[in-house]
Design a protein around this motif. Structure first.
Motif, PDB file in Angstrom:
ATOM      1  N   ARG A 134     106.332  39.529  70.622  1.00 18.78           N
ATOM      2  CA  ARG A 134     105.001  39.504  71.242  1.00 18.78           C
ATOM      3  C   ARG A 134     104.254  40.797  70.944  1.00 18.78           C
ATOM      4  O   ARG A 134     104.823  41.885  70.970  1.00 18.78           O
ATOM      5  CB  ARG A 134     105.140  39.330  72.754  1.00 18.78           C
ATOM      6  N   SER A 135     102.980  40.649  70.670  1.00 17.74           N
ATOM      7  CA  SER A 135     102.119  41.820  70.518  1.00 17.74           C
ATOM      8  C   SER A 135     100.819  41.553  71.266  1.00 17.74           C
ATOM      9  O   SER A 135     100.354  40.408  71.339  1.00 17.74           O
ATOM     10  CB  SER A 135     101.829  42.107  69.041  1.00 17.74           C
ATOM     11  N   THR A 136     100.257  42.584  71.842  1.00 18.07           N
ATOM     12  CA  THR A 136      99.005  42.441  72.586  1.00 18.07           C
ATOM     13  C   THR A 136      97.973  43.418  72.049  1.00 18.07           C
ATOM     14  O   THR A 136      98.310  44.497  71.549  1.00 18.07           O
ATOM     15  CB  THR A 136      99.219  42.709  74.091  1.00 18.07           C
ATOM     16  N   THR A 144      92.209  41.160  76.791  1.00 14.99           N
ATOM     17  CA  THR A 144      93.531  41.295  76.178  1.00 14.99           C
ATOM     18  C   THR A 144      93.955  39.983  75.535  1.00 14.99           C
ATOM     19  O   THR A 144      93.829  38.914  76.137  1.00 14.99           O
ATOM     20  CB  THR A 144      94.576  41.705  77.229  1.00 14.99           C
ATOM     21  N   GLN A 145      94.443  40.079  74.312  1.00 14.88           N
ATOM     22  CA  GLN A 145      94.900  38.896  73.580  1.00 14.88           C
ATOM     23  C   GLN A 145      96.373  39.065  73.211  1.00 14.88           C
ATOM     24  O   GLN A 145      96.788  40.129  72.748  1.00 14.88           O
ATOM     25  CB  GLN A 145      94.071  38.690  72.313  1.00 14.88           C
ATOM     26  N   THR A 146      97.146  38.016  73.446  1.00 20.24           N
ATOM     27  CA  THR A 146      98.578  38.038  73.133  1.00 20.24           C
ATOM     28  C   THR A 146      98.856  37.184  71.904  1.00 20.24           C
ATOM     29  O   THR A 146      98.374  36.054  71.809  1.00 20.24           O
ATOM     30  CB  THR A 146      99.406  37.508  74.319  1.00 20.24           C
ATOM     31  N   TRP A 148     102.003  35.867  69.102  1.00 24.83           N
ATOM     32  CA  TRP A 148     103.442  35.712  68.887  1.00 24.83           C
ATOM     33  C   TRP A 148     103.710  35.617  67.393  1.00 24.83           C
ATOM     34  O   TRP A 148     103.080  34.838  66.694  1.00 24.83           O
ATOM     35  CB  TRP A 148     103.966  34.465  69.595  1.00 24.83           C
TER      36      TRP A 148
END
Length: 298
Positions: A134-136, A144-146, A148
């Protein structure tokens, strides 16, 4: 399988009819909407109806495809005295694969098709893993956007032997320039007997003597064959403690194949047996190598 073959034939005939009708409705309807009615919305409706009919016509084939895994895989597995779970939930041994350095860290995991069994006193486990990281990120407005990202998707194998290995030995595909980074603390490069495999694999070990007994030409060829049988690549393996770990990226085992060929096709079972044989040959090669090492060290 024979009792379900008639059902498959009906489902396939329905799917084929739906394919032809659905495509015809979509294409002709789109042309009529653009050229005759001159309204793009009519063309869009025609395409949606055609695709929807095509999807509806194939639902029986899709359902049978899901059921076919149990129909084909389970009888073969039971005959060999093995256990199979299509949806195993969590698989704790993935952490061991991570600890020996052959899968990266992850934040989300999904597992499928877990096969377990025992052969010649060696317990083994095979499962498919999909590991994601996961990266944000946050934009200028504070949103904020997540995201994968897949870090590993493929097959994981584990063999548990009764006797511990003397050291740790790591096998990876030759990575060219990156070979200089080595295999980890306390490990040195091991030379292989066969120059052909020397060009294919990089091997690092903490016990040079043991690695020569383990990494025979037979075992190295079996690892190459495993990649082919599993339709995978980027093989990594590690001997550590009393276990051998293998990972292969790609590949998707234990799938029933196309429903447009007979359920009782010999090819379906032949491919399954080829997969099992590839696993068993690796186990046998390690067992033979360890027996030879034990005799000569004693």
């Amino acid at each position: 399988l024979l009792t379900r073959e008639a059902e498959r034939q009906v489902a396939v005939a329905k799917a084929r009819q739906a394919r032809y009708v659905g495509i015809a409705v979509a294409v002709l309807g789109a042309l009529a909407g653009v050229l005759l009615v001159r309204h793009p919305f009519a063309a869009i409706i025609a395409v949606v109806v055609g695709v929807g009919y095509l999807y509806w016509g194939g639902r029986d084939v899709r359902r049978l495809g899901k059921e076919a895994k149990d129909l084909i895989v389970l009888p073969v597995v039971r005959k060999l005295g093995l256990q199979f779970l299509a949806e195993p939930g969590s698989v704790d041994s993935i952490y061991k694969h991570h600890d020996v350095g052959i899968v990266p860290s992850w934040d989300r995991a999904n597992y499928e098709d877990r096969l377990t069994g025992r052969r010649k006193g060696v317990d083994f486990e095979l499962f498919e893993a999909h590991l994601e990281e996961r990266s944000t990120s946050t934009d200028s407005k504070g949103n904020t956007q997540t995201r994968w990202r897949t870090v590993f998707k493929g097959q994981c194998l584990r063999f548990e032997f009764s006797k511990r290995f003397y050291g740790r030995t790591l096998i990876t595909r030759d990575s060219g320039f990156f070979n200089r980074f080595g295999g980890g603390k306390g490990m040195s490069r091991a030379m292989l007997e066969d120059p052909v495999f020397e060009k294919i694999f990089e091997v690092y070990t903490t016990d040079q003597v043991e690695s020569r007994y383990l990494l025979t030409p037979d075992l190295m060829q079996n690892l190459v064959d495993l990649e082919k049988a599993f339709h995978g690549g980027r093989l990594k393996a590690c001997f550590d403690g009393g276990e051998m770990f293998i990972t292969l990226e790609g590949g998707n085992l234990f799938e029933p194949g196309s429903m447009f060929k007979p359920l009782d096709s010999v090819d379906r079972v032949r491919e399954l047996l080829t997969d099992f044989a590839a696993i068993f040959r690796i186990m046998d090669a390690v067992i033979i190598g360890r027996a030879r090492e034990g005799q000569e060290r004693d």
